[in-house]
Design a protein around this motif. Sequence first.
Motif, PDB file in Angstrom:
ATOM      1  N   MET A   1       0.820  -1.174   0.166  1.00 27.15           N
ATOM      2  CA  MET A   1      -0.062  -0.062   0.005  1.00 27.15           C
ATOM      3  C   MET A   1       0.869   1.261  -0.010  1.00 27.15           C
ATOM      4  SD  MET A   1      -2.988   0.993   2.586  1.00 27.15           S
ATOM      5  CE  MET A   1      -3.687  -0.305   2.390  1.00 27.15           C
ATOM      6  N   ASN A   2       0.559   2.250  -0.694  1.00 30.70           N
ATOM      7  CA  ASN A   2       1.241   3.186  -0.885  1.00 30.70           C
ATOM      8  C   ASN A   2       1.031   4.510   0.331  1.00 30.70           C
ATOM      9  OD1 ASN A   2       2.104   6.000  -1.780  1.00 30.70           O
ATOM     10  ND2 ASN A   2       2.133   5.461  -3.852  1.00 30.70           N
ATOM     11  N   TRP A   3       2.048   4.801   1.034  1.00 34.88           N
ATOM     12  CA  TRP A   3       1.704   5.755   2.284  1.00 34.88           C
ATOM     13  C   TRP A   3       0.924   7.003   1.811  1.00 34.88           C
ATOM     14  CZ3 TRP A   3       0.283   7.825   6.430  1.00 34.88           C
ATOM     15  CH2 TRP A   3       0.716   8.993   6.878  1.00 34.88           C
ATOM     16  N   ASP A   4       1.331   7.463   0.444  1.00 34.79           N
ATOM     17  CA  ASP A   4       1.148   8.894   0.095  1.00 34.79           C
ATOM     18  C   ASP A   4      -0.398   8.658  -0.169  1.00 34.79           C
ATOM     19  OD1 ASP A   4       3.468  10.007   0.002  1.00 34.79           O
ATOM     20  OD2 ASP A   4       3.667   9.608  -1.899  1.00 34.79           O
ATOM     21  N   ASP A   5      -0.976   7.460  -0.552  1.00 41.46           N
ATOM     22  CA  ASP A   5      -2.559   7.353  -0.649  1.00 41.46           C
ATOM     23  C   ASP A   5      -3.179   7.323   0.767  1.00 41.46           C
ATOM     24  OD1 ASP A   5      -2.249   7.017  -3.279  1.00 41.46           O
ATOM     25  OD2 ASP A   5      -2.290   5.008  -3.337  1.00 41.46           O
ATOM     26  N   VAL A   6      -2.491   6.631   1.807  1.00 39.32           N
ATOM     27  CA  VAL A   6      -3.243   6.777   3.111  1.00 39.32           C
ATOM     28  C   VAL A   6      -3.026   8.175   3.571  1.00 39.32           C
ATOM     29  CG1 VAL A   6      -2.798   5.861   5.414  1.00 39.32           C
ATOM     30  CG2 VAL A   6      -2.217   4.397   3.431  1.00 39.32           C
ATOM     31  N   ARG A   7      -2.026   9.011   3.304  1.00 43.49           N
ATOM     32  CA  ARG A   7      -1.928  10.566   3.979  1.00 43.49           C
ATOM     33  C   ARG A   7      -3.161  10.999   3.278  1.00 43.49           C
ATOM     34  NH1 ARG A   7       0.624  14.924   1.834  1.00 43.49           N
ATOM     35  NH2 ARG A   7       1.309  13.618  -0.059  1.00 43.49           N
ATOM     36  N   ILE A   8      -3.269  10.681   1.874  1.00 43.74           N
ATOM     37  CA  ILE A   8      -4.668  11.566   1.330  1.00 43.74           C
ATOM     38  C   ILE A   8      -5.865  10.958   1.806  1.00 43.74           C
ATOM     39  CG2 ILE A   8      -5.868  11.660  -0.980  1.00 43.74           C
ATOM     40  CD1 ILE A   8      -3.112  11.977  -2.328  1.00 43.74           C
ATOM     41  N   PHE A   9      -5.994  10.000   2.136  1.00 46.13           N
ATOM     42  CA  PHE A   9      -7.211   9.346   2.915  1.00 46.13           C
ATOM     43  C   PHE A   9      -7.531  10.177   4.216  1.00 46.13           C
ATOM     44  CE2 PHE A   9      -8.541   6.333   6.418  1.00 46.13           C
ATOM     45  CZ  PHE A   9      -9.850   6.227   6.027  1.00 46.13           C
ATOM     46  N   LEU A  10      -6.275  10.373   4.973  1.00 42.62           N
ATOM     47  CA  LEU A  10      -6.488  10.889   6.177  1.00 42.62           C
ATOM     48  C   LEU A  10      -6.842  12.490   6.050  1.00 42.62           C
ATOM     49  CD1 LEU A  10      -3.494   9.210   8.427  1.00 42.62           C
ATOM     50  CD2 LEU A  10      -6.109   9.099   8.693  1.00 42.62           C
ATOM     51  N   ALA A  11      -6.177  12.966   5.005  1.00 42.69           N
ATOM     52  CA  ALA A  11      -6.531  14.509   4.783  1.00 42.69           C
ATOM     53  C   ALA A  11      -8.000  14.754   4.378  1.00 42.69           C
ATOM     54  CB  ALA A  11      -5.696  14.913   3.581  1.00 42.69           C
TER      55      ALA A  11
ATOM     56  N   ALA B   1       5.149   7.201  10.233  1.00 37.70           N
ATOM     57  CA  ALA B   1       6.150   8.229   9.089  1.00 37.70           C
ATOM     58  C   ALA B   1       6.536   9.074   9.475  1.00 37.70           C
ATOM     59  CB  ALA B   1       5.004   7.945   7.972  1.00 37.70           C
ATOM     60  N   LEU B   2       5.774   9.939  10.237  1.00 37.18           N
ATOM     61  CA  LEU B   2       6.132  11.244  10.629  1.00 37.18           C
ATOM     62  C   LEU B   2       7.442  11.205  11.438  1.00 37.18           C
ATOM     63  CD1 LEU B   2       2.357  13.004  10.898  1.00 37.18           C
ATOM     64  CD2 LEU B   2       4.242  13.582   9.119  1.00 37.18           C
ATOM     65  N   ALA B   3       7.313  10.289  12.422  1.00 39.55           N
ATOM     66  CA  ALA B   3       8.529  10.126  13.225  1.00 39.55           C
ATOM     67  C   ALA B   3       9.567   9.885  12.512  1.00 39.55           C
ATOM     68  CB  ALA B   3       8.207   9.179  14.344  1.00 39.55           C
ATOM     69  N   PHE B   4       9.514   9.135  11.386  1.00 41.52           N
ATOM     70  CA  PHE B   4      10.775   8.683  10.700  1.00 41.52           C
ATOM     71  C   PHE B   4      11.216   9.880   9.890  1.00 41.52           C
ATOM     72  CE2 PHE B   4      12.281   7.328   6.547  1.00 41.52           C
ATOM     73  CZ  PHE B   4      13.295   6.229   7.036  1.00 41.52           C
ATOM     74  N   GLU B   5      10.224  10.708   9.368  1.00 43.88           N
ATOM     75  CA  GLU B   5      10.754  11.950   8.513  1.00 43.88           C
ATOM     76  C   GLU B   5      11.334  13.035   9.766  1.00 43.88           C
ATOM     77  OE1 GLU B   5       7.131  13.431   6.851  1.00 43.88           O
ATOM     78  OE2 GLU B   5       7.050  11.882   5.493  1.00 43.88           O
ATOM     79  N   ARG B   6      10.779  13.085  10.801  1.00 51.38           N
ATOM     80  CA  ARG B   6      11.365  14.066  11.753  1.00 51.38           C
ATOM     81  C   ARG B   6      12.775  13.712  12.225  1.00 51.38           C
ATOM     82  NH1 ARG B   6       6.107  13.789  14.281  1.00 51.38           N
ATOM     83  NH2 ARG B   6       6.980  12.764  15.777  1.00 51.38           N
ATOM     84  N   GLY B   7      12.882  12.252  12.700  1.00 51.52           N
ATOM     85  CA  GLY B   7      14.071  11.759  12.871  1.00 51.52           C
ATOM     86  C   GLY B   7      15.304  12.190  11.932  1.00 51.52           C
ATOM     87  N   LEU B   8      14.896  11.914  10.679  1.00 46.54           N
ATOM     88  CA  LEU B   8      15.889  12.342   9.603  1.00 46.54           C
ATOM     89  C   LEU B   8      16.108  13.824   9.718  1.00 46.54           C
ATOM     90  CD1 LEU B   8      14.800   9.815   6.699  1.00 46.54           C
ATOM     91  CD2 LEU B   8      16.788   9.492   8.435  1.00 46.54           C
TER      92      LEU B   8
END
Length: 285
Positions: free
Chosen positions: A1-11, A75-82
């Motif tokens: 499953m594409n994370w970007d699609d899940v992000r759009i679902f939540l939005a 996913a956001l924790a991963f992005e913030r960590g980087l």
Amino acid sequence: MNWDDVRIFLAIAREGSLGAAARVAGQTQPTMGRRLRALEAAVGQTLFQRTAEGFVLTDEGAAVVASAERMEEEALAFERGLAGRESTLSGQLRLAASDWFGSYVLAPVLAEFARRHPAVTVELLTDARLYSLARREADLAFRIKAFDEPDVISRRLLRMPYALYARGDGARLRKDGRGARLVTMNAAFGGMPDVGWLKKHLPHATVAFTSNNREAQARMCAEGIGLAVLPVALGDAFPTLRRIDLGEPPPSRDTWLGYHKDLKRLNRLRSLLDLLTERFVDTVQ
């Protein structure tokens, strides 16, 4: 499953329409619709009911919101960590503040920051919504009260004095405000300290104009429509306005800044925080 699609679902689930979700996600409305159809096809379920009022979660959609939010948190924790490990003074910083504060307080500081660090792109968001630091809708936010979100580092930046302003010298102002006209906050912000101060000191004044926008209040005051309580950084910027002394100044307000703890080592954020401290170190009492 594409994370970007899940992000759009939540939005879409949070905003209730493709148009509003597209603005939050930084996508076009057709793209949002296409990605949602792709996600529904991939899972074999209809996640939203399309109604005249907007998009409403179906039972199937509601059942997976919590799982989608857990994916988002990871996913956001991963992005913030980087992001927090980036050492270069380049990239983007997204800031959120009120309209007048961004224009009259932050803009000069951000101009200096841009001269010092030309490889950093600063985006300043000044609409009324509270941007999520956890979802990195903003990297740094400024508010008039301390942050209570978990994992957010918050500190007081400055104390902003307020003053009563009028076009000209206001010499004809009576002590009880009789005959005076006011420019003030609208009903939604009737609990603001300056509103109560005006009622106390000018109880017989009439309200001529209300707005939730401080700069609009300042401009109407400068047009001679009425007296206004304004932050001094804003009121003093209008050459036709003069401070009016009623013996007791309006209440001052604190401004707090906040950022997610995962970004505390982000070099470009640290550099901006250092500059803000340098500029405002003497304005916290």
